[in-house]
Design a protein around this motif. Structure first.
Motif, short mmCIF file in Angstrom:
data_model
loop_
_atom_site.label_atom_id
_atom_site.label_comp_id
_atom_site.label_asym_id
_atom_site.label_seq_id
_atom_site.Cartn_x
_atom_site.Cartn_y
_atom_site.Cartn_z
N ILE A 155 0.84 -1.19 0.00
CA ILE A 155 0.00 0.00 0.00
C ILE A 155 0.88 1.25 0.00
O ILE A 155 2.07 1.19 0.35
CB ILE A 155 -0.96 0.01 1.21
N HIS A 156 0.26 2.37 -0.42
CA HIS A 156 0.99 3.64 -0.48
C HIS A 156 0.00 4.77 -0.20
O HIS A 156 -1.08 4.83 -0.80
CB HIS A 156 1.63 3.84 -1.85
N TYR A 157 0.37 5.66 0.73
CA TYR A 157 -0.40 6.87 1.02
C TYR A 157 0.36 8.05 0.42
O TYR A 157 1.35 8.51 0.99
CB TYR A 157 -0.57 7.05 2.53
N PRO A 158 -0.07 8.57 -0.71
CA PRO A 158 0.71 9.61 -1.38
C PRO A 158 0.77 10.93 -0.61
O PRO A 158 1.75 11.67 -0.74
CB PRO A 158 -0.02 9.78 -2.73
N LYS A 159 -0.25 11.27 0.17
CA LYS A 159 -0.23 12.54 0.90
C LYS A 159 0.92 12.58 1.90
O LYS A 159 1.56 13.62 2.10
CB LYS A 159 -1.56 12.76 1.62
N PHE A 160 1.21 11.45 2.53
CA PHE A 160 2.26 11.38 3.54
C PHE A 160 3.52 10.68 3.05
O PHE A 160 4.46 10.50 3.82
CB PHE A 160 1.74 10.65 4.78
N ASP A 166 -5.01 0.61 8.92
CA ASP A 166 -5.26 1.83 9.68
C ASP A 166 -3.96 2.23 10.36
O ASP A 166 -3.49 1.54 11.27
CB ASP A 166 -6.37 1.62 10.72
N CYS A 167 -3.39 3.34 9.92
CA CYS A 167 -2.04 3.72 10.36
C CYS A 167 -2.05 5.09 11.02
O CYS A 167 -2.57 6.06 10.45
CB CYS A 167 -1.08 3.74 9.16
N ASP A 168 -1.50 5.15 12.22
CA ASP A 168 -1.24 6.41 12.92
C ASP A 168 0.21 6.77 12.66
O ASP A 168 1.13 6.21 13.28
CB ASP A 168 -1.53 6.26 14.41
N LEU A 169 0.43 7.69 11.75
CA LEU A 169 1.79 8.01 11.32
C LEU A 169 2.53 8.90 12.31
O LEU A 169 3.69 9.24 12.07
CB LEU A 169 1.75 8.67 9.94
N ASP A 170 1.88 9.28 13.41
CA ASP A 170 2.61 9.93 14.49
C ASP A 170 3.44 8.93 15.29
O ASP A 170 4.33 9.32 16.05
CB ASP A 170 1.64 10.65 15.43
N PHE A 199 4.07 7.56 2.35
CA PHE A 199 4.30 6.39 3.20
C PHE A 199 3.91 5.14 2.44
O PHE A 199 2.82 5.05 1.85
CB PHE A 199 3.46 6.50 4.48
N SER A 200 4.79 4.14 2.44
CA SER A 200 4.54 2.87 1.76
C SER A 200 4.92 1.72 2.68
O SER A 200 5.85 1.84 3.51
CB SER A 200 5.35 2.77 0.46
N LYS A 201 4.21 0.60 2.51
CA LYS A 201 4.52 -0.57 3.30
C LYS A 201 3.88 -1.79 2.64
O LYS A 201 2.91 -1.69 1.90
CB LYS A 201 4.01 -0.43 4.74
#
Length: 430
Positions: free
Chosen positions: A180-185, A246-250, A187-189
């Motif tokens: 998966i990839h979250y382009p706004k942040f 569901d990822c808390d990137l903090d 972040f990929s995993k």
């Protein structure tokens, strides 16, 4: 004698006074009137409402919903699957190449005929078994006739023996590779642990010990979906594998982990086209004739569904939600005011204390309503009357009557000069 200096027009002078009054009023500060009500029950209601509002925003808005974060839903995702396993039936051994396929009657309602004219040559019936030749031929059973078609013989009749591959199928393994990839942040995993010791060759999925080994046994998937494997294999069905990110990137990236859930997607209790099946054929030549083996396969289809959301602290939503929380606390004051003015025994006393009624004085020439009236070319507004009852919270500004003068007032002077300018110290009295 010195010449008299020209006087500015009265309208211009009034406009300047109006502008000056507006500019001065712009920098005035207004504060609400605060009244302390000594009532224990009302105070309990007020603090209880404030506490509930505070708990709502602290616990639900900020802790549960994490409204202090900027969020993104619907990650970009890719899924790759691979099946491994070997089983056998009554007649042969089956491997992956034979039982893993992509998804893909004899009786046709309008195929009966009496003469050749009932069968149109070249017509193709989407529910039929081939292209019509234009001949009406006897049916191979009974005395009825049917339109001849050019197609594969024999057609599917459902009389062949079913070969069940469910003896070892529950131990088949399915690799579900997901990233998966979250382009706004940025972040990929992925859901596979990258190790060089051959970890994926001997591991199977376990939610506690092997979360990053996405190799699932088929029997495990069916069991987690609440189905019986033997029944499902006979009739077919669609199982959904749901992967939630569901990822808390903090927090550190190691805290962002996939969560798997399984459920059946097709309605198994609906009689119309229940289960899951598809047809495919194998072709070969026998004595220079092309033949085929038609297979109707009942199987288990696996649909992988990926969804999730990610959040990270952002100053803008934090400020917005804090302002909303502080504003909402004022609901307690509104509620208690409504109770005081509506249900309390001394509501009239509270109303008199909360709302002061002030009667306006006669306007002086420097007041802005008079100035505005002069600019617009109108008469000054009259002063409203004051209630005669002295017990009411009303304060009137009393203006003494104008003193008698021996000289007549010129007609060009404004009517208000005979009272206010003649007695500049005639201030209002409470």
């Amino acid at each position: 004698m010195a010449a008299a200096e020209p006087k500015p027009p009265a309208g211009a002078d009034a406009a300047r006074r109006l502008a000056g009054g507006c500019w001065s009023a712009l920098w005035d500060y207004e504060t609400p009137k605060v009244i302390v009500v000594k009532n224990r029950r009302l105070g309990v209601v007020y603090r209880a409402v404030q506490l509930l509002i505070l708990l709502y925003f602290v616990w639900y808005v900020f802790i549960v919903q994490k409204s202090y974060q900027d969020s993104e839903t619907g990650p970009e995702s890719s899924v790759i699957t691979k099946v491994k396993g070997i089983t056998y039936s009554e007649h042969k051994v089956w491997d992956v190449e034979e039982y893993v396929k992509p998804p893909e009657s004899v009786r046709v309602s309008n195929a009966t005929c009496d003469v050749d004219e009932d069968c149109v040559s070249g017509q193709l019936d989407m529910l039929g078994n081939g292209l019509r030749t234009g001949r009406c031929v006897p049916y191979y059973q009974g005395s009825a006739k049917t339109c001849e078609v050019s197609g594969w013989c024999p057609v599917e009749d459902g009389a062949s023996v079913s070969q069940f591959l469910g003896k070892m199928a529950p131990n088949f393994t399915i690799l579900i590779k997901n990233s998966i990839h979250y382009p706004k942040f940025q972040f990929s995993k992925g859901n596979i642990e990258h190790r060089k010791d051959g970890y994926l060759k001997h591991c199977t999925f376990d939610e506690v010990s092997d979360l990053y080994c996405p190799i699932f046994k088929l029997g495990f998937i069916v069991e987690q979906a609440g189905e019986n494997f033997t029944e499902l294999a006979h009739t077919g069905g669609v199982i959904g594998v749901v992967i939630n990110w569901d990822c808390d990137l903090d927090l550190p990236a190691s805290k962002c982990n996939p969560k798997y859930s399984f459920r059946r997607l097709d309605p198994k209790h609906v009689p119309a086209s229940s289960g899951y099946n598809f047809r495919f054929a194998k072709y070969y030549k026998t004595n220079n004739s092309t033949t085929r083996t038609l297979i109707k396969a009942y199987g288990i289809r696996i649909d992988v569904i990926v969804h999730g959301q990610a959040g990270k602290f952002s100053l803008i939503p934090t400020i917005i939600n804090l302002a909303t929380a502080l504003t909402s606390i004022g609901v307690g004051s509104f509620l208690c005011d409504w109770i005081l003015l509506t249900f309390m025994n001394k509501n009239k006393v509270y109303s008199h204390k909360k709302f002061d009624k002030v009667c306006a004085p006669r306007h002086s020439p420097g007041s802005w309503p008079v100035t505005l009236a002069l600019v617009l070319g109108q008469a000054p507004p009259p002063a409203p009357p004051c209630p005669a009852d002295p017990s009411q919270a009303c304060q009137a500004l009393a203006v003494p009557p104008p003193p008698k003068q021996m000289v007549d007032t010129p007609a060009s002077e404004p009517p208000w000069q005979d009272s206010t300018l003649a007695d500049p110290r005639g201030l209002a009295q409470l």
